[in-house]
Design an enzyme around this catalytic site. Structure first.
Site, mmCIF file in Angstrom:
data_model
loop_
_atom_site.group_PDB
_atom_site.id
_atom_site.type_symbol
_atom_site.label_atom_id
_atom_site.label_comp_id
_atom_site.label_asym_id
_atom_site.label_seq_id
_atom_site.Cartn_x
_atom_site.Cartn_y
_atom_site.Cartn_z
ATOM 1 N N ARG A 188 0.839 -1.221 0.000
ATOM 2 C CA ARG A 188 0.000 0.000 0.000
ATOM 3 C C ARG A 188 0.867 1.262 0.000
ATOM 4 O O ARG A 188 0.508 2.276 0.607
ATOM 5 C CB ARG A 188 -0.971 0.036 1.192
ATOM 6 C CG ARG A 188 -1.876 -1.162 1.275
ATOM 7 C CD ARG A 188 -2.885 -1.255 0.132
ATOM 8 N NE ARG A 188 -3.553 -2.534 0.205
ATOM 9 C CZ ARG A 188 -3.139 -3.626 -0.476
ATOM 10 N NH1 ARG A 188 -2.114 -3.574 -1.308
ATOM 11 N NH2 ARG A 188 -3.788 -4.756 -0.351
ATOM 12 N N SER A 191 -10.685 -1.442 4.213
ATOM 13 C CA SER A 191 -9.901 -1.777 5.408
ATOM 14 C C SER A 191 -9.285 -0.505 5.964
ATOM 15 O O SER A 191 -8.566 0.198 5.252
ATOM 16 C CB SER A 191 -8.759 -2.734 5.043
ATOM 17 O OG SER A 191 -9.300 -3.929 4.552
ATOM 18 N N GLU A 207 -4.341 2.468 7.075
ATOM 19 C CA GLU A 207 -4.199 2.462 5.615
ATOM 20 C C GLU A 207 -4.945 3.671 5.052
ATOM 21 O O GLU A 207 -4.479 4.344 4.145
ATOM 22 C CB GLU A 207 -4.794 1.177 5.029
ATOM 23 C CG GLU A 207 -4.824 1.194 3.503
ATOM 24 C CD GLU A 207 -5.444 -0.055 2.899
ATOM 25 O OE1 GLU A 207 -5.257 -1.153 3.455
ATOM 26 O OE2 GLU A 207 -6.118 0.074 1.865
HETATM 27 P P1 FAD Z 1 -8.940 8.272 -3.250
HETATM 28 O O1 FAD Z 1 -9.575 7.690 -2.038
HETATM 29 O O2 FAD Z 1 -9.704 9.290 -4.014
HETATM 30 O O3 FAD Z 1 -7.544 8.878 -2.845
HETATM 31 C C1 FAD Z 1 -6.627 8.162 -2.066
HETATM 32 C C2 FAD Z 1 -5.300 8.904 -2.155
HETATM 33 O O4 FAD Z 1 -4.867 8.790 -3.503
HETATM 34 C C3 FAD Z 1 -5.434 10.396 -1.851
HETATM 35 O O5 FAD Z 1 -4.320 10.807 -1.113
HETATM 36 C C4 FAD Z 1 -5.461 11.044 -3.229
HETATM 37 O O6 FAD Z 1 -4.924 12.339 -3.226
HETATM 38 C C5 FAD Z 1 -4.574 10.079 -4.021
HETATM 39 N N1 FAD Z 1 -4.912 10.083 -5.446
HETATM 40 C C6 FAD Z 1 -6.091 9.816 -6.029
HETATM 41 N N2 FAD Z 1 -5.990 9.931 -7.356
HETATM 42 C C7 FAD Z 1 -4.710 10.293 -7.614
HETATM 43 C C8 FAD Z 1 -3.987 10.583 -8.801
HETATM 44 N N3 FAD Z 1 -4.548 10.572 -10.008
HETATM 45 N N4 FAD Z 1 -2.670 10.915 -8.675
HETATM 46 C C9 FAD Z 1 -2.077 10.967 -7.462
HETATM 47 N N5 FAD Z 1 -2.731 10.724 -6.319
HETATM 48 C C10 FAD Z 1 -4.031 10.372 -6.391
HETATM 49 N N6 FAD Z 1 -7.924 -1.161 -1.441
HETATM 50 C C11 FAD Z 1 -7.099 -2.188 -1.745
HETATM 51 O O7 FAD Z 1 -5.909 -1.973 -1.999
HETATM 52 N N7 FAD Z 1 -7.577 -3.469 -1.807
HETATM 53 C C12 FAD Z 1 -8.879 -3.771 -1.562
HETATM 54 O O8 FAD Z 1 -9.253 -4.938 -1.634
HETATM 55 C C13 FAD Z 1 -9.762 -2.695 -1.227
HETATM 56 N N8 FAD Z 1 -11.065 -2.949 -0.970
HETATM 57 C C14 FAD Z 1 -11.893 -1.907 -0.657
HETATM 58 C C15 FAD Z 1 -13.238 -2.173 -0.406
HETATM 59 C C16 FAD Z 1 -14.122 -1.133 -0.098
HETATM 60 C C17 FAD Z 1 -15.568 -1.439 0.173
HETATM 61 C C18 FAD Z 1 -13.635 0.209 -0.077
HETATM 62 C C19 FAD Z 1 -14.576 1.344 0.212
HETATM 63 C C20 FAD Z 1 -12.300 0.474 -0.319
HETATM 64 C C21 FAD Z 1 -11.412 -0.575 -0.598
HETATM 65 N N9 FAD Z 1 -10.050 -0.338 -0.858
HETATM 66 C C22 FAD Z 1 -9.221 -1.376 -1.180
HETATM 67 C C23 FAD Z 1 -9.488 1.021 -0.750
HETATM 68 C C24 FAD Z 1 -9.517 1.830 -2.065
HETATM 69 O O9 FAD Z 1 -10.571 1.411 -2.895
HETATM 70 C C25 FAD Z 1 -8.212 1.766 -2.830
HETATM 71 O O10 FAD Z 1 -7.129 2.204 -2.027
HETATM 72 C C26 FAD Z 1 -8.252 2.645 -4.093
HETATM 73 O O11 FAD Z 1 -7.110 2.383 -4.844
HETATM 74 C C27 FAD Z 1 -8.317 4.142 -3.801
HETATM 75 O O12 FAD Z 1 -8.575 4.809 -5.030
HETATM 76 P P2 FAD Z 1 -9.397 6.158 -5.076
HETATM 77 O O13 FAD Z 1 -9.423 6.621 -6.469
HETATM 78 O O14 FAD Z 1 -10.724 6.003 -4.429
HETATM 79 O O15 FAD Z 1 -8.474 7.086 -4.213
#
Ligand code: FAD
Length: 298
Positions: free
Chosen positions: A171, A221, A291
């Site tokens: 992560r 998580s 995380e």
């Molecule tokens: P955001 O939540 O919008 O942002 C997270 C961080 O990334 C922030 O700091 C943001 O500034 C940065 N960011 C976003 N886009 C960019 C970009 N283009 N460039 C640079 N920085 C950026 N994660 C896992 O790893 N495995 C799993 O199995 C998993 N299961 C999940 C299940 C559920 C129900 C939920 C709600 C979440 C889960 N996650 C999981 C967490 C999450 O979905 C991941 O970490 C995902 O990759 C986050 O992406 P996001 O676009 O929503 O990021």
């Protein structure tokens, strides 16, 4: 500022004082001063150039699935990437813009009989957020399939980073300290069998729905997996399943998740996280590491 912004950034969808709880997976979060939705890279560069030249703070959000935005919201410009979402297939490689939805991206890979991306079939979030977090599940993570990413520095300059320059870990990626933002990512996949890929994606999604409280708002998580342990198990053993502060509860289905059951606030999330860390430490001696990212003002 608003008038100046309207002139300089005309044509870009910018919302003022926009509540972020309407966009976050947790359904918590105060307003962004300005929430911008660039449609293309040109608009993105205009936004960042404007922000930098006016000393206006800016940050990017993907699908807001891995963060808690505090109740005071975020000052400056918050840039949502979801309209920068083109997916291009070239042989066995996929070039994907950062705002593309990760689940949709895995479906496009499946529809082209490309294997390697099945692990991500149920991970919510954008491709940019997934690269930033090195998202992963079951047997895979982004680091296994990424070839390179086109990123933009805080100064607005675009460059290409190879996967080996990303310092990927559990992560973790170099982007978390550099502040570079992902514009697009190139993934290398392998030729596969459509039915086998679909079956694996369905299997992993089924496992997810059995184990995770997907029917409630959450941020996935909350904690990283401590070496040699599972966060959910440690939290369960500390007697915290179902423990609630305000409207936020440790899920009874999966104690690693905190769900918003009754109009909870970011403060409820923060208090519950602190309580869980403290109680697990007292019970097992292990310090849980978050995380999920917590951003914005109190
Ligand atoms: P955001 O939540 O919008 O942002 C997270 C961080 O990334 C922030 O700091 C943001 O500034 C940065 N960011 C976003 N886009 C960019 C970009 N283009 N460039 C640079 N920085 C950026 N994660 C896992 O790893 N495995 C799993 O199995 C998993 N299961 C999940 C299940 C559920 C129900 C939920 C709600 C979440 C889960 N996650 C999981 C967490 C999450 O979905 C991941 O970490 C995902 O990759 C986050 O992406 P996001 O676009 O929503 O990021």
């Amino acid at each position: 500022m608003l008038e100046e912004m309207k002139m300089a950034l005309s044509g870009i969808d910018i919302r003022v004082d926009e509540p972020l709880k309407n966009y976050t997976y947790t359904k918590v979060g105060g307003p962004a001063d300005y929430l911008a939705f660039p449609k293309n890279r040109f608009e993105l560069v205009r936004l960042i150039t404007f922000a930098n030249s006016h000393d206006l703070p800016w940050m990017v959000l993907g699908n807001a699935s891995n963060l808690i935005v505090r109740d005071g919201g975020i000052r400056g410009i918050v840039i949502m990437f979801d309209r920068l979402n083109t997916i291009t297939i070239n042989g066995y490689t996929m070039e994907v813009e950062a705002g593309a939805n990760l689940k949709e991206t895995t479906k496009v890979a499946r529809d082209h009989s490309l294997t390697g991306f099945e692990f991500a079939a149920g991970i919510p979030g954008s491709v940019g957020g997934a690269v930033f977090m090195n998202a992963g599940a079951y047997w895979g993570e982004i680091a296994h399939v990424l070839v390179s990413a086109q990123v933009m520095g805080r100064d607005g300059k675009i460059k290409t980073l190879d996967a080996k320059d990303m310092a990927f870990g559990y992560r973790q990626s170099a982007l978390q300290s550099s502040g570079d933002i992902v514009i697009s990512a190139k993934f290398a996949l392998k030729p596969g069998d459509y039915t086998a890929i679909k079956n694996e994606m369905d299997r992993l999604n089924h496992l997810r729905s059995l184990k995770q409280p997907l029917e409630y708002p959450s941020c996935g998580s909350v904690f990283k997996r401590p070496v040699g342990h599972f966060a959910g198990q440690l939290i369960t053993e500390a007697g915290l399943k179902g423990y609630r502060i305000g409207g936020v509860e440790v899920s009874k289905k999966h104690a690693g998740f905190m769900i918003n059951v009754d109009q909870g606030s970011a403060k409820d999330y923060e208090n519950l996280i602190a309580h869980v860390i403290d109680t697990v430490k007292k019970h097992s001696g292990i310090t849980l590491e978050r995380e999920v990212r917590i951003i914005g003002k109190e």
